[in-house]
Enzyme design. Sequence first.
Site, PDB file in Angstrom:
ATOM      1  N   GLU A 102      40.151  20.864  26.768  1.00 28.50           N
ATOM      2  CA  GLU A 102      41.536  20.993  26.304  1.00 28.50           C
ATOM      3  C   GLU A 102      42.076  22.377  26.648  1.00 28.50           C
ATOM      4  O   GLU A 102      41.306  23.328  26.813  1.00 28.50           O
ATOM      5  CB  GLU A 102      41.547  20.717  24.792  1.00 28.50           C
ATOM      6  CG  GLU A 102      42.857  20.896  24.058  1.00 28.50           C
ATOM      7  CD  GLU A 102      43.995  19.989  24.506  1.00 28.50           C
ATOM      8  OE1 GLU A 102      44.311  19.998  25.705  1.00 28.50           O
ATOM      9  OE2 GLU A 102      44.585  19.306  23.645  1.00 28.50           O
ATOM     10  N   ASP A 103      43.387  22.474  26.766  1.00 25.39           N
ATOM     11  CA  ASP A 103      43.990  23.773  27.076  1.00 25.39           C
ATOM     12  C   ASP A 103      44.021  24.688  25.857  1.00 25.39           C
ATOM     13  O   ASP A 103      43.625  25.843  25.919  1.00 25.39           O
ATOM     14  CB  ASP A 103      45.396  23.625  27.697  1.00 25.39           C
ATOM     15  CG  ASP A 103      46.351  22.775  26.851  1.00 25.39           C
ATOM     16  OD1 ASP A 103      45.947  22.271  25.784  1.00 25.39           O
ATOM     17  OD2 ASP A 103      47.514  22.609  27.277  1.00 25.39           O
ATOM     18  N   ASP A 106      45.632  24.441  18.654  1.00 29.01           N
ATOM     19  CA  ASP A 106      46.707  25.108  17.914  1.00 29.01           C
ATOM     20  C   ASP A 106      46.603  24.701  16.444  1.00 29.01           C
ATOM     21  O   ASP A 106      45.784  25.251  15.713  1.00 29.01           O
ATOM     22  CB  ASP A 106      48.043  24.721  18.572  1.00 29.01           C
ATOM     23  CG  ASP A 106      49.246  25.445  18.000  1.00 29.01           C
ATOM     24  OD1 ASP A 106      49.087  26.566  17.501  1.00 29.01           O
ATOM     25  OD2 ASP A 106      50.361  24.889  18.062  1.00 29.01           O
ATOM     26  N   PHE A 155      53.645  31.695  21.522  1.00 29.79           N
ATOM     27  CA  PHE A 155      53.725  30.567  22.444  1.00 29.79           C
ATOM     28  C   PHE A 155      53.400  31.037  23.855  1.00 29.79           C
ATOM     29  O   PHE A 155      54.044  31.935  24.388  1.00 29.79           O
ATOM     30  CB  PHE A 155      55.106  29.911  22.408  1.00 29.79           C
ATOM     31  CG  PHE A 155      55.086  28.536  22.990  1.00 29.79           C
ATOM     32  CD1 PHE A 155      54.745  27.437  22.201  1.00 29.79           C
ATOM     33  CD2 PHE A 155      55.359  28.324  24.336  1.00 29.79           C
ATOM     34  CE1 PHE A 155      54.690  26.160  22.740  1.00 29.79           C
ATOM     35  CE2 PHE A 155      55.303  27.042  24.881  1.00 29.79           C
ATOM     36  CZ  PHE A 155      54.979  25.963  24.085  1.00 29.79           C
ATOM     37  N   ARG A 168      53.516  25.757  34.415  1.00 32.49           N
ATOM     38  CA  ARG A 168      52.092  25.411  34.512  1.00 32.49           C
ATOM     39  C   ARG A 168      51.436  26.142  35.674  1.00 32.49           C
ATOM     40  O   ARG A 168      50.232  26.356  35.691  1.00 32.49           O
ATOM     41  CB  ARG A 168      51.916  23.899  34.706  1.00 32.49           C
ATOM     42  CG  ARG A 168      52.368  23.053  33.528  1.00 32.49           C
ATOM     43  CD  ARG A 168      51.871  21.610  33.694  1.00 32.49           C
ATOM     44  NE  ARG A 168      52.551  20.684  32.809  1.00 32.49           N
ATOM     45  CZ  ARG A 168      52.217  20.449  31.545  1.00 32.49           C
ATOM     46  NH1 ARG A 168      51.203  21.095  31.002  1.00 32.49           N
ATOM     47  NH2 ARG A 168      52.884  19.579  30.825  1.00 32.49           N
TER      48      ARG A 168
HETATM   49  P1  IMP Z   1      47.798  21.054  18.259  1.00 28.51           P
HETATM   50  O1  IMP Z   1      47.756  19.594  18.024  1.00 28.51           O
HETATM   51  O2  IMP Z   1      48.808  21.717  17.376  1.00 28.51           O
HETATM   52  O3  IMP Z   1      46.453  21.721  18.162  1.00 28.51           O
HETATM   53  O4  IMP Z   1      48.419  21.292  19.684  1.00 28.51           O
HETATM   54  C1  IMP Z   1      47.753  21.039  20.832  1.00 28.51           C
HETATM   55  C2  IMP Z   1      48.707  20.876  21.982  1.00 28.51           C
HETATM   56  O5  IMP Z   1      49.954  21.554  21.759  1.00 28.51           O
HETATM   57  C3  IMP Z   1      48.121  21.506  23.204  1.00 28.51           C
HETATM   58  O6  IMP Z   1      47.349  20.576  23.914  1.00 28.51           O
HETATM   59  C4  IMP Z   1      49.341  21.970  23.955  1.00 28.51           C
HETATM   60  O7  IMP Z   1      49.799  20.938  24.805  1.00 28.51           O
HETATM   61  C5  IMP Z   1      50.382  22.239  22.904  1.00 28.51           C
HETATM   62  N1  IMP Z   1      50.490  23.679  22.586  1.00 28.51           N
HETATM   63  C6  IMP Z   1      50.120  24.306  21.457  1.00 28.51           C
HETATM   64  N2  IMP Z   1      50.371  25.623  21.509  1.00 28.51           N
HETATM   65  C7  IMP Z   1      50.898  25.840  22.726  1.00 28.51           C
HETATM   66  C8  IMP Z   1      51.340  27.028  23.406  1.00 28.51           C
HETATM   67  O8  IMP Z   1      51.313  28.165  22.912  1.00 28.51           O
HETATM   68  N3  IMP Z   1      51.809  26.836  24.669  1.00 28.51           N
HETATM   69  C9  IMP Z   1      51.868  25.627  25.283  1.00 28.51           C
HETATM   70  N4  IMP Z   1      51.452  24.502  24.679  1.00 28.51           N
HETATM   71  C10 IMP Z   1      50.974  24.603  23.416  1.00 28.51           C
HETATM   72 MG    MG Z   2      51.665  20.697  26.419  1.00 30.42          MG
END
Ligand code: IMP
Ligand code: MG
Length: 180
Positions: A102-103, A106, A155, A168
Amino acid sequence: MPFTNPGGQLKVLIDERQLQQRVRELGQQISRDYQGKHLHLICILKGACIFLADLVRHLPLDISLDFMAVSSYANSLHTSGEVKIVKDLDSTIQGRDVMIVEDILDTGLTLDYLTRSLRTRGPKSLTICTLLSKPSRRIKEVQAAYVGFEIPDEFVVGYGLDFAERYRNLPAISVMIEDA
Ligand code: IMP
Ligand code: MG
């Protein structure tokens, strides 16, 4: 030609050299941990595609790849908590050693949902490798075995991560500063 951001400013948080160094380290760690095993990697599209592409080249292991696309929130700086599987896996994960790539971790809502969903499919093991983590944002506790960098609550874009599908292609992880 420099990368430009007409809607605001971009500030480099993690540069290319730091990214390559850390991805190499993660590859070495994963290779030690999965020595002698077959590792099935699941790349979460689209954000993790560049990380995956770099990571696998540091895995001298027997691996296979699959891709999954989920949408947690669209074109917004804030999460709705909604997770939708947009593209499911091509092959079964039953009985396999599986790693989600995963990237960014969050709030944890996406990976919490994904791991619970994938566990029902009976993998032999299931771990998470995330390039970035924002621990201060966590709503759901998610255990990631491999974390590239812990970052503050900002962000970020670049190296696969987007804002409204843009940026990207930035070679470095950069912080997006919105115009007031
Ligand atoms: P989560 O479900 O809140 O953990 O979010 C995960 C997804 O939100 C990641 O796979 C990203 O696609 C997106 N995301 C969360 N924070 C960022 C950020 O700082 N930049 C870009 N995408 C983010
Ligand atoms: Mg995204």
